[in-house]
Design an enzyme around this catalytic site. Structure first.
Site, mmCIF file in Angstrom:
data_model
loop_
_atom_site.group_PDB
_atom_site.id
_atom_site.type_symbol
_atom_site.label_atom_id
_atom_site.label_comp_id
_atom_site.label_asym_id
_atom_site.label_seq_id
_atom_site.Cartn_x
_atom_site.Cartn_y
_atom_site.Cartn_z
ATOM 1 N N ARG A 1 0.849 -1.199 0.000
ATOM 2 C CA ARG A 1 0.000 0.000 0.000
ATOM 3 C C ARG A 1 0.878 1.240 0.000
ATOM 4 O O ARG A 1 2.017 1.211 0.462
ATOM 5 C CB ARG A 1 -0.861 0.030 1.265
ATOM 6 C CG ARG A 1 -1.879 -1.082 1.330
ATOM 7 C CD ARG A 1 -3.027 -0.768 2.283
ATOM 8 N NE ARG A 1 -2.624 -0.186 3.553
ATOM 9 C CZ ARG A 1 -3.227 0.881 4.091
ATOM 10 N NH1 ARG A 1 -4.216 1.485 3.468
ATOM 11 N NH2 ARG A 1 -2.819 1.336 5.263
ATOM 12 N N LYS B 1 4.295 -10.085 10.622
ATOM 13 C CA LYS B 1 3.388 -10.067 9.466
ATOM 14 C C LYS B 1 3.630 -11.270 8.556
ATOM 15 O O LYS B 1 4.758 -11.535 8.151
ATOM 16 C CB LYS B 1 3.633 -8.757 8.714
ATOM 17 C CG LYS B 1 2.748 -8.516 7.533
ATOM 18 C CD LYS B 1 2.738 -7.025 7.220
ATOM 19 C CE LYS B 1 2.303 -6.729 5.822
ATOM 20 N NZ LYS B 1 2.122 -5.287 5.617
ATOM 21 N N ARG C 1 -1.944 1.305 14.313
ATOM 22 C CA ARG C 1 -0.801 0.807 15.089
ATOM 23 C C ARG C 1 -1.207 0.538 16.530
ATOM 24 O O ARG C 1 -2.130 1.155 17.047
ATOM 25 C CB ARG C 1 0.347 1.845 15.100
ATOM 26 C CG ARG C 1 0.935 2.158 13.729
ATOM 27 C CD ARG C 1 1.803 1.005 13.214
ATOM 28 N NE ARG C 1 2.371 1.290 11.908
ATOM 29 C CZ ARG C 1 1.836 0.911 10.751
ATOM 30 N NH1 ARG C 1 0.717 0.212 10.728
ATOM 31 N NH2 ARG C 1 2.418 1.211 9.612
HETATM 32 P P1 ATP Z 1 -0.468 -0.525 7.081
HETATM 33 O O1 ATP Z 1 -0.505 -0.795 8.511
HETATM 34 O O2 ATP Z 1 -0.443 0.899 6.754
HETATM 35 O O3 ATP Z 1 -1.408 -1.358 6.283
HETATM 36 P P2 ATP Z 1 1.989 -1.809 6.278
HETATM 37 O O4 ATP Z 1 3.203 -1.043 6.626
HETATM 38 O O5 ATP Z 1 1.889 -3.136 6.877
HETATM 39 O O6 ATP Z 1 0.914 -0.918 6.656
HETATM 40 P P3 ATP Z 1 1.499 -2.751 3.476
HETATM 41 O O7 ATP Z 1 1.375 -1.932 2.287
HETATM 42 O O8 ATP Z 1 0.360 -3.676 3.804
HETATM 43 O O9 ATP Z 1 1.851 -1.851 4.702
HETATM 44 O O10 ATP Z 1 2.806 -3.642 3.282
HETATM 45 C C1 ATP Z 1 4.042 -3.067 2.980
HETATM 46 C C2 ATP Z 1 4.925 -3.179 4.182
HETATM 47 O O11 ATP Z 1 5.022 -4.526 4.580
HETATM 48 C C3 ATP Z 1 6.349 -2.734 3.913
HETATM 49 O O12 ATP Z 1 6.482 -1.374 4.168
HETATM 50 C C4 ATP Z 1 7.172 -3.592 4.900
HETATM 51 O O13 ATP Z 1 7.234 -2.988 6.160
HETATM 52 C C5 ATP Z 1 6.328 -4.827 5.057
HETATM 53 N N1 ATP Z 1 6.830 -5.948 4.266
HETATM 54 C C6 ATP Z 1 7.406 -5.957 3.035
HETATM 55 N N2 ATP Z 1 7.705 -7.201 2.642
HETATM 56 C C7 ATP Z 1 7.293 -8.016 3.648
HETATM 57 C C8 ATP Z 1 7.311 -9.419 3.846
HETATM 58 N N3 ATP Z 1 7.800 -10.271 2.953
HETATM 59 N N4 ATP Z 1 6.821 -9.884 5.014
HETATM 60 C C9 ATP Z 1 6.308 -9.073 5.939
HETATM 61 N N5 ATP Z 1 6.258 -7.734 5.821
HETATM 62 C C10 ATP Z 1 6.736 -7.214 4.680
#
Ligand code: ATP
Length: 332
Positions: free
Chosen positions: A129, A194, A330
């Site tokens: 995103r 995640k 968060r």
């Molecule tokens: P939000 O809470 O705003 O949805 P998010 O930071 O989790 O945010 P996403 O767009 O869903 O955002 O995912 C992108 C983010 O996920 C990246 O900025 C990084 O921090 C994280 N990310 C990237 N690759 C991976 C992965 N393979 N596994 C887990 N996390 C990852």
């Protein structure tokens, strides 16, 4: 934010990795012979595989051996695990693409059918995103996108990205993973980080019809080379006891549940999925903060979501409702 971009393995590197996939030793000479190459070309093509999240041992006198066998995506196996959803799918597997979402969006404008799925072994510029990067290695993750066409317009699609989270959790439950949960709007988390990200990109008119490309990135066995690029705690299915050998099964089950949710959503929208989504929301009835695009932060207690998938946050100034847009949830 600058999108990270990796380079793409050469076709020759893919051919060699196919020979090495069984995890046994293969001599450079034998591989060079079977591909009609010099040993030096084999050496060069395998030199930098570490950057794709692959660990390769090279032992003098024995040859090359992958630290872990590779389990390539296989359309027939995936379809075999997708149940009756297989009849709605057009599955294509590519060695590489910059981003499966970007490619499928392009195909969508050229008339690709609903149910088209593009899965890629190696994504050089995976997207998250808000222009963020999705990192994954070669062969140790799932990175795929599915196109779904709806009669309704874009306006009626709010909540669909939360519906995708419901589908992912149903698939994880079928795999026996019980401790996964959701973070609004659509992150899939395990207790230690995640597991998967979801990115929806839509095309069409406010009044319809519309087309949505659903991009999924899921970690199966996250290698340290990939983990070091990720700015937040990350986890993988291997941590839940699901081995990489089940890669095609995991993808088949994800598609099975995604198709079911697409049909449910097309018929009745997000409202009937809402209770299930809230049940899997890790922040439900918990204190949390929301980061806004202007840098402001709002604290409150999460009181679920609306029938359109917007977050309900009870703040000191009363109940406030937020659309996913540019905000991030968060823990406090
Ligand atoms: P939000 O809470 O705003 O949805 P998010 O930071 O989790 O945010 P996403 O767009 O869903 O955002 O995912 C992108 C983010 O996920 C990246 O900025 C990084 O921090 C994280 N990310 C990237 N690759 C991976 C992965 N393979 N596994 C887990 N996390 C990852």
């Amino acid at each position: 934010m600058k999108q990270a971009e990796y380079d793409t393995p050469k076709p020759l590197t893919f051919s060699l990795l196919r020979l090495l996939a069984d995890g046994e030793f293969h001599s450079g000479e034998e591989m060079a012979h079977s591909l009609g190459l010099s040993r030096a070309s084999v050496h060069n093509a395998l030199q930098d595989v570490g950057r794709y999240g692959i660990t390769l041992h090279s032992v003098r006198g024995r040859g090359y051996q992958l630290a872990q066998p590779l389990h390539w995506l296989d359309a027939a196996q995936i379809a075999g695990h997708a149940g009756e959803a297989r009849d709605s799918l057009h599955l294509e597997i590519l060695d590489h693409a910059a981003s499966s979402n970007a490619l499928l969006l392009q195909r969508a404008t050229q008339g690709a059918a609903s149910g088209t799925v593009l899965a890629v072994e190696w994504q050089s510029a995976g997207r998250g995103r808000l222009g963020r990067t999705w990192h994954s290695g070669l062969g140790n993750a799932l990175t795929f996108s599915m196109l779904w066409r709806f009669e309704c317009g874009l306006a009626a699609l709010s909540g669909l990205s939360l519906g995708v989270g419901v589908a992912m959790l149903r698939a994880l439950h079928e795999l026996g993973v019980q401790d996964a949960g959701l973070k609004w709007p659509n992150d899939v988390l395990l207790p230690d980080g995640k597991l998967a990200g979801i990115l929806l990109e839509a095309q069409g008119d406010m009044l319809g019809p519309s087309a949505v490309v659903i991009g999924i990135g899921m970690n199966l066995a996250l290698p340290p080379q990939t983990r070091e690029h990720i700015e937040q705690a990350a986890s993988d299915l291997a941590a839940c006891g699901i081995p990489l050998q089940q890669r095609n099964r995991v993808m088949g089950l994800l598609l099975k549940h995604l198709v079911a949710v697409m049909r449910e959503f097309a018929a009745n929208g997000f409202a009937p999925l809402r209770a299930e989504w809230e049940n899997d929301h890790l922040f439900q009835q918990r204190p949390a903060k929301l980061l806004l695009p202007d840098g402001k932060c709002i604290e409150g207690v999460v009181r679920g979501v609306t029938a359109e998938g917007a977050l309900r946050l009870e703040t000191a100034h009363g109940m406030q409702v937020f659309n996913a847009g540019e905000v991030s949830l968060r823990r406090v």
